[in-house]
Design a protein around this motif. Structure first.
Motif, PDB file in Angstrom:
ATOM      1  N   GLU A 135       0.829  -1.197   0.000  1.00 32.45           N
ATOM      2  CA  GLU A 135       0.000   0.000   0.000  1.00 32.45           C
ATOM      3  C   GLU A 135       0.868   1.253   0.000  1.00 32.45           C
ATOM      4  OE1 GLU A 135      -2.892   2.106   3.200  1.00 32.45           O
ATOM      5  OE2 GLU A 135      -3.525   0.079   2.591  1.00 32.45           O
ATOM      6  N   THR A 136       0.583   2.155  -0.941  1.00 30.18           N
ATOM      7  CA  THR A 136       1.322   3.417  -1.021  1.00 30.18           C
ATOM      8  C   THR A 136       0.465   4.610  -0.627  1.00 30.18           C
ATOM      9  OG1 THR A 136       0.754   3.698  -3.363  1.00 30.18           O
ATOM     10  CG2 THR A 136       2.787   2.497  -2.857  1.00 30.18           C
ATOM     11  N   GLY A 137      -0.820   4.391  -0.443  1.00 29.89           N
ATOM     12  CA  GLY A 137      -1.719   5.463  -0.037  1.00 29.89           C
ATOM     13  C   GLY A 137      -3.145   4.959  -0.006  1.00 29.89           C
ATOM     14  N   SER A 138      -4.011   5.684   0.707  1.00 31.72           N
ATOM     15  CA  SER A 138      -5.400   5.238   0.801  1.00 31.72           C
ATOM     16  C   SER A 138      -6.298   6.402   1.186  1.00 31.72           C
ATOM     17  CB  SER A 138      -5.541   4.109   1.829  1.00 31.72           C
ATOM     18  OG  SER A 138      -5.266   4.586   3.136  1.00 31.72           O
ATOM     19  N   VAL A 139      -7.600   6.167   1.042  1.00 27.81           N
ATOM     20  CA  VAL A 139      -8.601   7.135   1.451  1.00 27.81           C
ATOM     21  C   VAL A 139      -9.825   6.366   1.928  1.00 27.81           C
ATOM     22  CG1 VAL A 139      -9.629   7.302  -0.853  1.00 27.81           C
ATOM     23  CG2 VAL A 139      -9.882   9.206   0.750  1.00 27.81           C
ATOM     24  N   GLU A 140     -10.549   6.932   2.888  1.00 28.39           N
ATOM     25  CA  GLU A 140     -11.781   6.316   3.368  1.00 28.39           C
ATOM     26  C   GLU A 140     -12.968   7.198   3.005  1.00 28.39           C
ATOM     27  OE1 GLU A 140     -11.785   5.055   7.400  1.00 28.39           O
ATOM     28  OE2 GLU A 140     -10.109   3.647   7.131  1.00 28.39           O
ATOM     29  N   VAL A 141     -14.057   6.553   2.604  1.00 29.52           N
ATOM     30  CA  VAL A 141     -15.279   7.250   2.209  1.00 29.52           C
ATOM     31  C   VAL A 141     -16.416   6.710   3.072  1.00 29.52           C
ATOM     32  CG1 VAL A 141     -16.851   7.808   0.322  1.00 29.52           C
ATOM     33  CG2 VAL A 141     -14.416   7.420  -0.155  1.00 29.52           C
ATOM     34  N   ALA A 142     -17.047   7.578   3.841  1.00 27.26           N
ATOM     35  CA  ALA A 142     -18.114   7.150   4.744  1.00 27.26           C
ATOM     36  C   ALA A 142     -19.327   6.661   3.955  1.00 27.26           C
ATOM     37  CB  ALA A 142     -18.511   8.293   5.667  1.00 27.26           C
ATOM     38  N   PHE A 143     -19.958   5.607   4.450  1.00 31.79           N
ATOM     39  CA  PHE A 143     -21.156   5.067   3.804  1.00 31.79           C
ATOM     40  C   PHE A 143     -22.241   6.137   3.708  1.00 31.79           C
ATOM     41  CE2 PHE A 143     -25.195   2.743   3.774  1.00 31.79           C
ATOM     42  CZ  PHE A 143     -24.961   1.799   2.785  1.00 31.79           C
ATOM     43  N   ASP A 202     -15.701  10.662  -7.760  1.00 32.96           N
ATOM     44  CA  ASP A 202     -14.686  11.679  -7.498  1.00 32.96           C
ATOM     45  C   ASP A 202     -13.309  11.145  -7.880  1.00 32.96           C
ATOM     46  OD1 ASP A 202     -13.557  14.041  -6.678  1.00 32.96           O
ATOM     47  OD2 ASP A 202     -14.343  13.956  -4.626  1.00 32.96           O
ATOM     48  N   SER A 203     -12.353  12.074  -7.920  1.00 28.13           N
ATOM     49  CA  SER A 203     -10.941  11.708  -7.976  1.00 28.13           C
ATOM     50  C   SER A 203     -10.443  11.790  -6.538  1.00 28.13           C
ATOM     51  CB  SER A 203     -10.167  12.660  -8.890  1.00 28.13           C
ATOM     52  OG  SER A 203     -10.569  12.516 -10.237  1.00 28.13           O
ATOM     53  N   PHE A 204     -10.350  10.647  -5.882  1.00 26.54           N
ATOM     54  CA  PHE A 204     -10.072  10.597  -4.448  1.00 26.54           C
ATOM     55  C   PHE A 204      -8.566  10.693  -4.195  1.00 26.54           C
ATOM     56  CE2 PHE A 204     -14.117   8.381  -4.992  1.00 26.54           C
ATOM     57  CZ  PHE A 204     -14.904   8.991  -4.018  1.00 26.54           C
ATOM     58  N   ASP A 205      -8.188  11.636  -3.337  1.00 27.64           N
ATOM     59  CA  ASP A 205      -6.788  11.848  -2.981  1.00 27.64           C
ATOM     60  C   ASP A 205      -6.336  10.731  -2.040  1.00 27.64           C
ATOM     61  OD1 ASP A 205      -4.314  12.705  -2.157  1.00 27.64           O
ATOM     62  OD2 ASP A 205      -4.933  14.762  -1.708  1.00 27.64           O
ATOM     63  N   VAL A 206      -5.369   9.913  -2.499  1.00 23.67           N
ATOM     64  CA  VAL A 206      -4.876   8.811  -1.671  1.00 23.67           C
ATOM     65  C   VAL A 206      -3.500   9.118  -1.084  1.00 23.67           C
ATOM     66  CG1 VAL A 206      -6.220   7.047  -2.863  1.00 23.67           C
ATOM     67  CG2 VAL A 206      -3.949   7.649  -3.721  1.00 23.67           C
ATOM     68  N   GLY A 207      -3.037  10.360  -1.256  1.00 22.02           N
ATOM     69  CA  GLY A 207      -1.762  10.762  -0.682  1.00 22.02           C
ATOM     70  C   GLY A 207      -0.605  10.667  -1.658  1.00 22.02           C
ATOM     71  N   ASN A 208       0.484  11.330  -1.308  1.00 22.85           N
ATOM     72  CA  ASN A 208       1.710  11.338  -2.117  1.00 22.85           C
ATOM     73  C   ASN A 208       1.474  11.875  -3.523  1.00 22.85           C
ATOM     74  OD1 ASN A 208       3.301  10.089  -0.021  1.00 22.85           O
ATOM     75  ND2 ASN A 208       2.358   8.126  -0.592  1.00 22.85           N
ATOM     76  N   GLY A 209       0.494  12.771  -3.650  1.00 22.73           N
ATOM     77  CA  GLY A 209       0.222  13.399  -4.932  1.00 22.73           C
ATOM     78  C   GLY A 209      -0.588  12.560  -5.900  1.00 22.73           C
ATOM     79  N   ALA A 210      -1.014  11.375  -5.483  1.00 25.16           N
ATOM     80  CA  ALA A 210      -1.764  10.479  -6.372  1.00 25.16           C
ATOM     81  C   ALA A 210      -3.253  10.522  -6.044  1.00 25.16           C
ATOM     82  CB  ALA A 210      -1.252   9.054  -6.251  1.00 25.16           C
TER      83      ALA A 210
END
Length: 482
Positions: free
Chosen positions: A438-446, A459-467
């Motif tokens: 894993e290099t990055g992640s995002v959580e989206v509430a139900f 959406d374009s979800f921000d997972v960190g490290n510019g990605a």
């Protein structure tokens, strides 16, 4: 909303496919070359990962589809609810081929004829105002096709039959996983086509109840007995069957009822929910006799979702055994539920049992953008986690012409909702991986999804490290169709 009967009877009738057959005949040499590429790049890796033991080394060394092209007929054209065109058509191929597979410690296997038959569904969507006017084509068999392979005698050893069966079953499994509904083989005609507009959602849920079967292993008095009748009579004299039913719809997972012991007329009254991708999908029921020495076939029956619903939701099927008729029958009932984007219907009120479906979550992963690193070191994929379930896209590898820093995935994951899931609805987690790390992640509430317009969070979800990961999460409730 269109009524169920209107949806089931929307066909305009079959048409000739002469023009299409002429085009395919002209393109057949090109199709032959393309098929060889698919075999090498797609099928060979699957053979290696699915065939057991030494058979895993089997791979294509020659693939020539021959001079006989596939034939199409009975074309039916529909307009889809997602702004597209749907073509249903019969495919028949009596191919005179020259195909060879080889591997370590196994004999070379030759295939000289392929007999393939099935009904295809071709989706052309989205429709655009820019040439080529169609964003993508998606091809799938509505039901598992009939496939027979004629092998050469090159493998003249005692276990060649087992090898050939393993190869045939694996090829059928590959076809099912890639191009039997609900799976569709996607070909983008426009490189800029938006996957979110291309994806074709499920139609709804079929709630199927297996009520009972009658006359299992019983023949008519005074009737001249066929081989099957004699076999079933022996079954009756030797042992009263312990019966259960296997049910299959398309490439969805198989469902089995419980075993009803010592009964020629068993009753189950058991219910299961199936996701429906097409009303023409077949419902295949197979009654088995549960036996420690190996389960025995008792009878098989087929209908379609369309037929049972147009029959008022109930149907009694006559069963066959090894293609011979029997006196046995099975009775089943069905209800159809539409998927609706109405939060008030997203509840357990329509779920009559613990595992019955009361909604559907669909997660579309289109692409990732802005990856960083050395291109030869990048092997990106995306993992989705929700409610104890994990899904991972195919991993991408750099090859000339591939933008590995902005990879495209175009994959869909479906999670049928149950009452337990709704009662403990956790957040969705979207993780960007590189070589399974894993290099990055995002959580989206139900709740963020169910409160979004149309219950779709895109959406374009921000997972960190510019990605970022471009994804769509949708939630649907169900409503009984009338």
């Amino acid at each position: 909303m269109t009524s169920l009967v209107d949806s089931l009877t929307a066909s305009g009738g079959g048409e000739s496919a002469g023009f299409l057959n002429d085009i395919v005949a002209q393109l057949w040499p090109n199709i032959n070359v393309a098929a060889a590429g698919i075999a090498k790049n797609v099928v060979d890796p699957i053979l290696a990962s699915t065939l057991p033991g030494p058979l895993s080394s089997i791979h294509f060394v020659k693939l020539d589809l021959g001079h006989v092209p596939m034939k199409f007929s009975n074309v039916d054209v529909h307009k889809t609810a997602t702004d597209g065109i749907k073509l249903d058509l019969d495919l028949t191929w009596e191919g005179a081929c020259d195909i060879e597979l080889d591997g370590n410690h196994v004999p070379k296997i030759g295939i000289e004829k392929v007999h393939l038959k099935g009904r295809l569904s071709v989706l052309l969507c989205p429709l655009t105002n820019v040439i080529p006017l169609i964003g993508a084509a998606q091809v799938a068999f509505i039901n598992p096709p009939s496939l027979k392979l004629d092998f050469t005698d090159a493998a003249n050893i005692a276990d060649s039959f087992l090898i050939k069966n393993a190869v045939r079953n694996t090829i059928l499994g590959i076809v099912s996983s890639m191009a039997v509904l609900p799976n569709r083989f996607l070909v983008k005609l426009d490189a800029n086509c938006d996957y979110f507009k291309t994806y074709h959602p499920h139609l709804g849920v079929l709630r199927l109840t297996i009520e009972k079967a009658t006359n299992l292993g019983v023949s008519n008095e005074g009737e001249k007995k066929s081989k099957t009748s004699r076999l079933l009579s022996k079954l009756k004299l030797k042992d009263v069957p312990d019966c259960y039913v296997k049910v299959n719809i398309g490439a969805e997972g198989e469902w089995r009822t419980s075993v009803q012991s010592n009964n020629h007329n068993p009753e189950w009254n058991e219910t299961h929910d199936f996701l429906v991708a097409d009303y023409e999908q077949s419902i295949a029921v197979d009654i088995q006799d549960d036996d420690l020495a190996g389960d025995d076939d008792i009878g098989i029956g087929h209908t379609t979702i369309k037929k049972i619903l147009l029959n008022g939701g109930s149907q009694k099927l006559s069963l066959t055994h090894k293609d011979e008729p029997t006196n046995a029958e099975i009775t089943m009932h069905a209800k159809f539920y539409n998927f609706v984007s109405d939060a008030s219907l997203l509840s357990a009120q329509d779920a009559g049992g613990k595992d019955q479906i009361c909604g559907l979550v669909t997660i579309l992963i289109a692409s990732a953008l802005g990856l960083d690193g050395q291109r030869n070191e990048l092997n990106p994929s995306v993992k989705v986690t929700w409610s104890g379930k994990e899904f991972v896209t195919g991993a991408k590898t750099y090859t000339p012409g591939v933008d590995i820093f902005n990879p495209t995935f175009d994959q869909a994951f479906k999670i049928p909702l149950t009452a337990d899931m709704l009662a403990n609805a956790e957040s969705f987690k979207i993780s960007l991986l590189n070589k399974n790390q894993e290099t990055g992640s995002v959580e989206v509430a139900f709740q963020d999804v169910t409160s979004a317009p149309g219950m779709v969070k895109e959406d374009s979800f921000d997972v960190g490290n510019g990605a970022v990961v471009r994804a769509s999460i949708s939630v649907r409730g169900i409503q009984l169709s009338e």
